[in-house]
Design a protein around this motif. Sequence first.
Motif, PDB file in Angstrom:
ATOM      1  N   HIS A  34       0.837  -1.201   0.000  1.00  0.00           N
ATOM      2  CA  HIS A  34       0.000   0.000   0.000  1.00  0.00           C
ATOM      3  C   HIS A  34       0.877   1.258   0.000  1.00  0.00           C
ATOM      4  N   ASP A  72      -7.062   4.987   0.097  1.00  0.00           N
ATOM      5  CA  ASP A  72      -6.679   3.604  -0.195  1.00  0.00           C
ATOM      6  C   ASP A  72      -7.525   2.652   0.657  1.00  0.00           C
ATOM      7  N   GLY A  75      -5.697  -0.375   1.912  1.00  0.00           N
ATOM      8  CA  GLY A  75      -4.757   0.041   2.954  1.00  0.00           C
ATOM      9  C   GLY A  75      -5.456   0.306   4.279  1.00  0.00           C
TER      10      GLY A  75
END
Length: 109
Positions: A34, A72, A75
């Motif tokens: 990530h 993200d 993430g």
Amino acid sequence: MNQLTAVAGILFAAAIVVETVVWLAFLHRLKARHPQLWLHAEQPLIWQDRTVLSARSTMLYLHHREYVDSLDRDGIRYCDRYRTVMLAAYWFTAITGFAALMTLARYGW
């Protein structure tokens, strides 16, 4: 050496090792899987403003859930999944460190 002090010192040393391994594994996976979140977490590559990677800054990032502000989604799930383990390792180290200091002060070397 006092047995209680030795046990407290060994527990503290073990906690440091566990925390370091967990923290570095987390950061390695974060950076590899990530990279956008790695940048969002503002993790320095090595030296930045005379500071190397800091477990404290990583823990504060996770504690305050600052990663939720990133875009993200994978993430965010990654951080959510490992947040408890990371914080537990960090606080276990802090508690065993305090206990080792108190044992040393109370019972001596």
